[in-house]
Design a protein around this motif. Structure first.
Motif, short mmCIF file in Angstrom:
data_model
loop_
_atom_site.label_atom_id
_atom_site.label_comp_id
_atom_site.label_asym_id
_atom_site.label_seq_id
_atom_site.Cartn_x
_atom_site.Cartn_y
_atom_site.Cartn_z
N ARG A 54 50.63 37.16 47.33
CA ARG A 54 50.17 37.26 45.94
C ARG A 54 50.10 38.73 45.58
NH1 ARG A 54 44.67 35.08 46.33
NH2 ARG A 54 44.87 35.77 48.50
N VAL A 55 50.95 39.15 44.66
CA VAL A 55 51.17 40.57 44.42
C VAL A 55 50.75 40.96 43.00
CG1 VAL A 55 52.92 42.37 44.26
CG2 VAL A 55 53.07 40.65 46.08
N VAL A 56 50.06 42.08 42.93
CA VAL A 56 49.81 42.77 41.66
C VAL A 56 50.39 44.17 41.80
CG1 VAL A 56 48.08 43.63 40.04
CG2 VAL A 56 47.71 41.46 41.22
N GLY A 57 51.29 44.52 40.90
CA GLY A 57 51.90 45.84 40.92
C GLY A 57 51.40 46.68 39.76
N VAL A 58 51.16 47.96 40.01
CA VAL A 58 50.70 48.86 38.96
C VAL A 58 51.53 50.14 38.99
CG1 VAL A 58 48.36 47.94 38.98
CG2 VAL A 58 48.90 49.91 40.38
N ASP A 59 51.82 50.65 37.81
CA ASP A 59 52.51 51.92 37.68
C ASP A 59 52.16 52.49 36.32
OD1 ASP A 59 55.24 53.13 39.27
OD2 ASP A 59 54.81 53.91 37.28
N ALA A 60 52.09 53.80 36.21
CA ALA A 60 51.73 54.43 34.95
C ALA A 60 52.91 54.57 34.00
CB ALA A 60 51.11 55.81 35.21
N ASP A 61 54.12 54.30 34.47
CA ASP A 61 55.30 54.42 33.63
C ASP A 61 55.61 53.07 32.98
OD1 ASP A 61 57.90 54.59 32.59
OD2 ASP A 61 58.46 56.11 34.06
N PRO A 62 55.39 52.92 31.66
CA PRO A 62 55.61 51.63 31.01
C PRO A 62 57.05 51.14 31.11
CG PRO A 62 54.31 53.06 29.59
CD PRO A 62 54.82 53.92 30.72
N ALA A 63 58.03 52.05 31.09
CA ALA A 63 59.42 51.63 31.18
C ALA A 63 59.71 50.97 32.52
CB ALA A 63 60.35 52.84 30.97
N LEU A 64 59.15 51.51 33.59
CA LEU A 64 59.37 50.93 34.90
C LEU A 64 58.65 49.61 35.06
CD1 LEU A 64 59.19 54.15 37.10
CD2 LEU A 64 61.18 53.05 36.10
N VAL A 65 57.46 49.51 34.51
CA VAL A 65 56.73 48.24 34.56
C VAL A 65 57.48 47.17 33.78
CG1 VAL A 65 54.60 47.07 33.86
CG2 VAL A 65 54.49 49.31 34.98
N GLU A 66 58.04 47.53 32.64
CA GLU A 66 58.82 46.57 31.87
C GLU A 66 60.04 46.12 32.64
OE1 GLU A 66 59.85 43.86 29.25
OE2 GLU A 66 57.96 45.00 29.19
N ALA A 67 60.69 47.03 33.36
CA ALA A 67 61.83 46.65 34.19
C ALA A 67 61.40 45.70 35.30
CB ALA A 67 62.49 47.89 34.77
N ALA A 68 60.24 45.96 35.91
CA ALA A 68 59.73 45.07 36.96
C ALA A 68 59.48 43.67 36.40
CB ALA A 68 58.44 45.65 37.55
N ARG A 69 58.90 43.60 35.21
CA ARG A 69 58.64 42.29 34.60
C ARG A 69 59.93 41.55 34.31
NH1 ARG A 69 54.19 44.78 30.36
NH2 ARG A 69 52.38 44.75 31.79
N SER A 70 60.94 42.29 33.85
CA SER A 70 62.21 41.67 33.52
C SER A 70 62.98 41.23 34.75
CB SER A 70 63.06 42.67 32.71
OG SER A 70 64.35 42.15 32.46
N ASP A 71 63.01 42.08 35.77
CA ASP A 71 63.84 41.82 36.94
C ASP A 71 63.17 40.95 37.99
OD1 ASP A 71 65.59 43.49 35.65
OD2 ASP A 71 65.42 45.15 37.07
N HIS A 72 61.82 40.96 38.02
CA HIS A 72 61.10 40.28 39.10
C HIS A 72 59.92 39.48 38.56
CE1 HIS A 72 63.50 42.72 41.79
NE2 HIS A 72 63.03 43.82 41.24
N PRO A 73 60.17 38.41 37.81
CA PRO A 73 59.05 37.58 37.35
C PRO A 73 58.33 36.94 38.53
CG PRO A 73 61.16 36.49 36.94
CD PRO A 73 61.48 37.88 37.41
N GLY A 74 57.05 36.73 38.36
CA GLY A 74 56.24 36.13 39.43
C GLY A 74 55.01 36.95 39.71
N PRO A 75 55.17 38.15 40.30
CA PRO A 75 54.00 39.03 40.46
C PRO A 75 53.47 39.46 39.09
CG PRO A 75 55.79 39.72 41.91
CD PRO A 75 56.37 38.70 40.96
N ARG A 76 52.26 39.94 39.07
CA ARG A 76 51.71 40.51 37.85
C ARG A 76 51.94 42.02 37.88
NH1 ARG A 76 45.54 40.49 35.30
NH2 ARG A 76 46.23 41.03 33.19
N TRP A 77 52.59 42.54 36.85
CA TRP A 77 52.91 43.96 36.76
C TRP A 77 52.10 44.58 35.64
CZ3 TRP A 77 55.53 44.76 40.99
CH2 TRP A 77 56.45 43.81 41.46
N LEU A 78 51.35 45.65 35.94
CA LEU A 78 50.44 46.26 34.99
C LEU A 78 50.70 47.75 34.86
CD1 LEU A 78 47.12 44.58 36.24
CD2 LEU A 78 48.45 43.94 34.21
N VAL A 79 50.50 48.29 33.66
CA VAL A 79 50.55 49.73 33.44
C VAL A 79 49.17 50.29 33.76
CG1 VAL A 79 50.93 51.58 31.78
CG2 VAL A 79 52.32 49.49 31.66
N ALA A 80 49.10 51.20 34.73
CA ALA A 80 47.82 51.79 35.12
C ALA A 80 48.06 53.10 35.83
CB ALA A 80 47.04 50.84 36.03
#
Length: 214
Positions: free
Chosen positions: A83-109
């Motif tokens: 069960r994965v939660v991913g965080v990154d401060a770069d919104p563009a990269l988080v959006e790419a994670a959401r698009s390419d890898h649905p399932g985990p929760r990706w957050l801007v932080a």
């Protein structure tokens, strides 16, 4: 093993911009996204870090992918049942994670201000992973705070695996001091994510840290 830079910061209105924001150009996020999409399309091995994390945690662990970038490590861990939660401060990269890898929760932080309870993620994590030079790209001087914030999100006896190149300005002895100040304990150190033995002349360090039991 991949040593590509993790995405710890972004080009926004930040009071303490990360070195990713100050040391790369404004087009670099899209270059990074395109690079890893191309590597994935070519069948490159992008899961080396995830294999090590998977080997040291229990099945279906709750894992924080801190500085997740485009989500390659977190996605590989989710594929292994975690069960994965991913965080990154770069919104563009988080959006790419959401698009390419649905399932985990990706957050801007921002890792230096990490407080996931406010985002509905109050349950502590069994493990955290900071792969691909994340610690070398956080804002200079925030390294102790970043490690402390990650430690605060781990359960007692939880682990953190941190890898970064030693040619990127963050000295290993400073890292070890910051680890201790964050209340974490160094248990193992390797020269690569595939467990080659640590040696003093190594140019990369992978450290297995543990939050002591209460």
């Amino acid at each position: 093993m991949s040593r590509a830079p993790g995405r710890a910061g972004y080009r926004g209105d930040m009071t303490n911009p990360t070195r990713w924001a100050t040391e790369t150009g404004p087009e670099h996020s899209q270059w990074y996204i395109d690079r890893f999409r191309q590597l994935a399309a070519e069948g490159a091995d992008l899961a080396g870090e995830a294999r090590l994390v998977d080997a040291v945690v229990a099945p279906r662990s709750r894992i924080l992918d801190a500085g997740c970038g485009t989500g390659r490590v977190g996605a590989a861990l989710a594929h292994r049942g975690h069960r994965v939660v991913g965080v990154d401060a770069d919104p563009a990269l988080v959006e790419a994670a959401r698009s390419d890898h649905p399932g985990p929760r990706w957050l801007v932080a921002d890792l230096a201000e990490l407080d996931l309870a406010g985002a509905g993620e109050a349950e502590p994590f069994d493990a955290a992973v900071l792969a691909g030079n994340v610690m070398a790209f956080v804002a200079a001087g925030t390294e102790p705070t970043v490690l402390a914030r990650v430690a605060a999100h781990l359960r007692p006896d939880g682990v953190a695996l941190v890898g970064f190149g030693l040619d990127r300005g963050y000295r290993l002895d400073h890292f070890d001091s910051d680890v201790a100040a964050a209340g974490l304990r160094l248990e193992q150190r390797f020269a690569t994510w595939d467990l080659r033995p640590w040696r003093e002349e190594a140019d990369f360090a992978v450290s297995l840290l543990r939050r002591p039991p209460d």
